[in-house]
Scaffold this motif. Sequence first.
Motif, PDB file in Angstrom:
ATOM      1  N   GLU A  43       0.768  -1.234  -0.006  1.00 33.93           N
ATOM      2  CA  GLU A  43       0.008   0.013   0.011  1.00 33.93           C
ATOM      3  C   GLU A  43       0.831   1.321   0.041  1.00 33.93           C
ATOM      4  OE1 GLU A  43      -4.059   1.827   2.353  1.00 33.93           O
ATOM      5  OE2 GLU A  43      -2.664   0.441   3.460  1.00 33.93           O
ATOM      6  N   ALA A  44       2.061   1.152   0.564  1.00 30.91           N
ATOM      7  CA  ALA A  44       2.698   2.428   0.955  1.00 30.91           C
ATOM      8  C   ALA A  44       3.577   2.753  -0.539  1.00 30.91           C
ATOM      9  CB  ALA A  44       3.810   1.914   1.744  1.00 30.91           C
ATOM     10  N   ALA A  45       4.149   1.718  -1.318  1.00 32.22           N
ATOM     11  CA  ALA A  45       4.554   1.766  -2.705  1.00 32.22           C
ATOM     12  C   ALA A  45       3.548   2.448  -3.665  1.00 32.22           C
ATOM     13  CB  ALA A  45       5.163   0.567  -3.026  1.00 32.22           C
ATOM     14  N   THR A  68      12.224   4.113   7.048  1.00 31.98           N
ATOM     15  CA  THR A  68      11.064   3.817   7.521  1.00 31.98           C
ATOM     16  C   THR A  68       9.865   3.386   6.484  1.00 31.98           C
ATOM     17  OG1 THR A  68      11.107   4.486   9.921  1.00 31.98           O
ATOM     18  CG2 THR A  68       8.749   3.795   8.926  1.00 31.98           C
ATOM     19  N   LEU A  69      10.004   4.381   5.425  1.00 23.85           N
ATOM     20  CA  LEU A  69       8.939   4.342   4.271  1.00 23.85           C
ATOM     21  C   LEU A  69       9.599   3.249   3.362  1.00 23.85           C
ATOM     22  CD1 LEU A  69       7.086   5.150   2.335  1.00 23.85           C
ATOM     23  CD2 LEU A  69       8.581   7.065   1.323  1.00 23.85           C
ATOM     24  N   GLN A  70      10.933   3.012   3.290  1.00 18.09           N
ATOM     25  CA  GLN A  70      11.586   2.123   2.351  1.00 18.09           C
ATOM     26  C   GLN A  70      11.176   0.745   2.906  1.00 18.09           C
ATOM     27  OE1 GLN A  70      15.551   2.831   2.486  1.00 18.09           O
ATOM     28  NE2 GLN A  70      15.289   4.279   0.596  1.00 18.09           N
ATOM     29  N   GLU A  71      11.262   0.525   4.475  1.00 20.92           N
ATOM     30  CA  GLU A  71      10.823  -0.663   4.881  1.00 20.92           C
ATOM     31  C   GLU A  71       9.113  -0.863   4.807  1.00 20.92           C
ATOM     32  OE1 GLU A  71      12.534  -2.958   7.415  1.00 20.92           O
ATOM     33  OE2 GLU A  71      14.181  -1.645   6.987  1.00 20.92           O
ATOM     34  N   GLN A  74       8.720  -1.866   1.061  1.00 17.80           N
ATOM     35  CA  GLN A  74       9.371  -3.417   0.504  1.00 17.80           C
ATOM     36  C   GLN A  74       8.667  -4.577   1.516  1.00 17.80           C
ATOM     37  OE1 GLN A  74      13.666  -2.938   1.348  1.00 17.80           O
ATOM     38  NE2 GLN A  74      13.709  -1.193  -0.191  1.00 17.80           N
ATOM     39  N   GLY A  75       7.598  -4.107   2.283  1.00 21.17           N
ATOM     40  CA  GLY A  75       6.949  -5.212   2.981  1.00 21.17           C
ATOM     41  C   GLY A  75       7.658  -5.778   4.289  1.00 21.17           C
ATOM     42  N   ARG A  76       8.636  -5.158   4.605  1.00 16.05           N
ATOM     43  CA  ARG A  76       9.173  -5.519   5.700  1.00 16.05           C
ATOM     44  C   ARG A  76       8.772  -5.167   7.204  1.00 16.05           C
ATOM     45  NH1 ARG A  76      14.484  -4.961   2.563  1.00 16.05           N
ATOM     46  NH2 ARG A  76      14.492  -2.840   3.528  1.00 16.05           N
ATOM     47  N   ARG A  77       8.153  -4.055   7.032  1.00 19.46           N
ATOM     48  CA  ARG A  77       7.390  -3.412   8.441  1.00 19.46           C
ATOM     49  C   ARG A  77       5.917  -2.849   7.565  1.00 19.46           C
ATOM     50  NH1 ARG A  77      10.628   0.936  11.041  1.00 19.46           N
ATOM     51  NH2 ARG A  77       8.782   1.084  12.413  1.00 19.46           N
TER      52      ARG A  77
END
Length: 105
Positions: A43-45, A68-71, A74-77
Amino acid sequence: MVLTEKELLERDAKRNIGEELLSAILDVKAGRHGDVHQVELTEAAEARGKTGLSQPKFAQLLGVSVRTLQEWEQGRRAPSGAARSLLHIAALRPDVFRDVLMAQP
């Protein structure tokens, strides 16, 4: 099948990477794409993509670090609380997201 490090080294020692790359390029040029993989956007991407903003600018507007945005992307967080709400707004109404948050002093 999971290979041991020794098995990987033995396999790779027999490979001609240059030849494999050239073969792959020729396949693509000929319209043969081989295995096609679908990558599901988080959802973030998806939200950032719809706004057209860079990671640094989007992170700044959300009030989080670029890392944090990258995490999230990439679905890590997973974002929670207000960040999740803002991402939902950005995905549904990127114009409103940009107009409201970029107008902040």
